[in-house]
Write a protein that holds these residues in place. Sequence first.
Motif, PDB file in Angstrom:
ATOM      1  N   GLU A 186      36.464  37.867  49.867  1.00 31.66           N
ATOM      2  CA  GLU A 186      36.278  38.216  51.287  1.00 31.66           C
ATOM      3  C   GLU A 186      37.292  37.777  51.841  1.00 31.66           C
ATOM      4  N   GLU A 187      37.968  39.077  53.161  1.00 35.79           N
ATOM      5  CA  GLU A 187      39.059  39.195  54.195  1.00 35.79           C
ATOM      6  C   GLU A 187      37.984  38.640  55.391  1.00 35.79           C
ATOM      7  N   ALA A 188      38.430  38.001  55.942  1.00 33.84           N
ATOM      8  CA  ALA A 188      37.912  38.014  57.502  1.00 33.84           C
ATOM      9  C   ALA A 188      38.271  40.118  58.239  1.00 33.84           C
ATOM     10  N   THR A 189      36.262  40.221  58.764  1.00 35.34           N
ATOM     11  CA  THR A 189      36.860  40.803  59.963  1.00 35.34           C
ATOM     12  C   THR A 189      36.577  40.969  61.401  1.00 35.34           C
ATOM     13  N   THR A 210      31.361  44.176  53.495  1.00 39.29           N
ATOM     14  CA  THR A 210      32.757  44.018  53.502  1.00 39.29           C
ATOM     15  C   THR A 210      33.501  44.372  53.158  1.00 39.29           C
ATOM     16  N   ILE A 211      34.849  43.456  53.166  1.00 41.68           N
ATOM     17  CA  ILE A 211      36.283  44.015  53.188  1.00 41.68           C
ATOM     18  C   ILE A 211      36.383  42.862  51.734  1.00 41.68           C
ATOM     19  N   ASN A 212      37.475  43.405  49.971  1.00 42.90           N
ATOM     20  CA  ASN A 212      37.397  42.291  49.732  1.00 42.90           C
ATOM     21  C   ASN A 212      38.879  42.941  49.600  1.00 42.90           C
ATOM     22  N   LYS A 213      39.619  41.141  49.232  1.00 48.77           N
ATOM     23  CA  LYS A 213      40.444  42.071  48.413  1.00 48.77           C
ATOM     24  C   LYS A 213      41.525  40.972  47.150  1.00 48.77           C
ATOM     25  N   GLN A 214      42.537  41.928  46.070  1.00 46.13           N
ATOM     26  CA  GLN A 214      42.240  41.393  44.795  1.00 46.13           C
ATOM     27  C   GLN A 214      42.988  39.877  44.957  1.00 46.13           C
ATOM     28  N   ASN A 215      43.280  38.987  44.654  1.00 50.12           N
ATOM     29  CA  ASN A 215      43.917  38.314  44.547  1.00 50.12           C
ATOM     30  C   ASN A 215      45.003  37.886  43.380  1.00 50.12           C
ATOM     31  N   SER A 216      46.452  38.422  43.512  1.00 54.16           N
ATOM     32  CA  SER A 216      47.180  38.879  42.696  1.00 54.16           C
ATOM     33  C   SER A 216      47.484  37.674  41.507  1.00 54.16           C
TER      34      SER A 216
END
Length: 616
Positions: A298-301, A285-291
């Motif tokens: 989690e991002e959609a892959t 799973t790929i996650n992006k930090q909320n600014s």
Amino acid sequence: MGLPRLVCAFLLAACCCCRRATGVPGEEKQPALTPEPVEVEVGSTALLKCGPSHSAGNFTHVDWFLIHKERQIPIFRVRQGQGQSEPGEYEHRLSLQDSGATLALSQVTPHDERMFLCRSKRPRLPDHSIELQVYKAPEEPTIQANAVGIHVDRQELREVATCVGRNGYPIPQVIWYKNGRPLQEEENRVQIQSSQIVESSGLYTLKSVLNAQLVKEDKDAQFYCELSYRLPSGNRMKESKEVTVPVFYAAEKVWVEVEPEGLLKEGDHVKIRCLTDGNPQPHFTINKQNSSTGEMEEEATDENGILFLEPAQKRHSGFYQCQSLDLETMVPLSSDPQELLVNYVSDVRVDPAAPEAQEGDSLTLTCEAESNQALEFEWLRDKTGQRLGKGPVLQLNNLKREAGGRYLCMASVPNVPGLNRTQLVSVGIFGSPWMASKERKVWVQENAVLNLSCEASGHPQPTISWNVNGSATEWNPDPQTVVSTLNILVTPELLETGAECTASNSLGSNTTIIILKLEKKLPSPESKGVVIVAVIVCILVLAVLGATLYFFYKKGKLPCGRSGKQEITLPPTRKSEFVVEVKSDKLPEEMALLQGSDGDKRAPGDQGEKYIDLRQ
């Protein structure tokens, strides 16, 4: 004396009986012979010589035997130099060569690997024994790798690959290689199991299985097998292709990979994926930090666990993290957060947004933009691409009407090639309309539909009107320019008057005169073709007419002379009473120059006049 004689007679008889009991002549046990080896390949012909190669003479009485289980089985005989096969398995494959000294065995098979005996009585030679040795190269070895794969954490020998060599004789030797180095059997590490099958043809099929305990470093190892064999010409070998075996091992670390590498900019196609040092790759799973909150979301892959940014934008900048779960060990792994920076240039603007000025005035334009990098500015003229200067400020002095139009401000980031944004601004110079041309000529064809165009510039933007009726459309290349197109039918009246377009604004008006000129019609390709054909026909007719006249002249049907009067005799049905007189306009002194071929002058009454009498 009688008794000794009786004893002697008895002993002599006993000796004779013992001699008979040992066997019959020709079947007594032969002394051991050292056989001569003869090597031959399967399918070829074996040459069996009856004695040493230096033996000479004609072999007229020879017997050949097959030695099988200490028995001598006759297979061929030679009498008076003529050979004859004995009934049996060799009946149709034996022939005599070299004055009876050589026996040829054709179509050799592995079953022929036996001992043969030659017994020659004429000439008298010692018995000669031959050991036939048969060879056959195996086919190219095939190799099959373990497609399921081997897990390194299991402490056991697993099948790595299987090698098969078919149809060889005798049995070839197999050697296994890993990365070009031969493998030797090693307890609890490497084991090689080989077996063979005898085909009905007598050839061997060899099967060898390599079992080994692999380690993580063997994930890219190349395995292959080699078959070593011998032929009459020497030792040979054949290798299989190289194969790899899937090697599975648990991951120890995970990381984020971004493509393309290097500095990124808005508009790029970016791919983000997760990788580990394990095999196979686990689910990610790929996650992006909320600014705003600082939490990882989690991002959609896609189905392969890859995140695509197409195209990348300013909002995609931030920290990304990969998470995985190894299903073999059920141990979760996380990567360190990795920052993704998408360089950008945005909000390019020019101040003033709608600049206006009078002719002769000055004007200052200022360009601004936003970016995460240092910016450079450049000014260009939109239509021509002319570079006007660098820097955020453009100063225009002593403005003329031609200075009106669109200007381009380009804001770029020197550190990121290809990253730039532009902004157009239209400069208005107050003045009456300015026409692209005062007068122009247009070539037309009568009754054709014509599109007339007229272009004018000015500030405020002008409008265009026409002095003739037609369907007109307008469009604006820029805020100061208007182009009008008139769709009209070319009539004789329009050809006389021409057309005018007038551009007007609040400061005045201007006119363009369009003169219509009638095009001369050029001959069409079809008409040109007709003319060419007509000329050719005329030439042919003249040629035929000339040939006809020449024919009549040669036949005497058309008499010609130097007299002033000539007669043409026509058929009775063509005679008439008309006389045609042809007179010349030449002066007497000119006609006096006309002489016959003999140089005599004509009589004055005969000069310049010729009569053709059609009555005869």
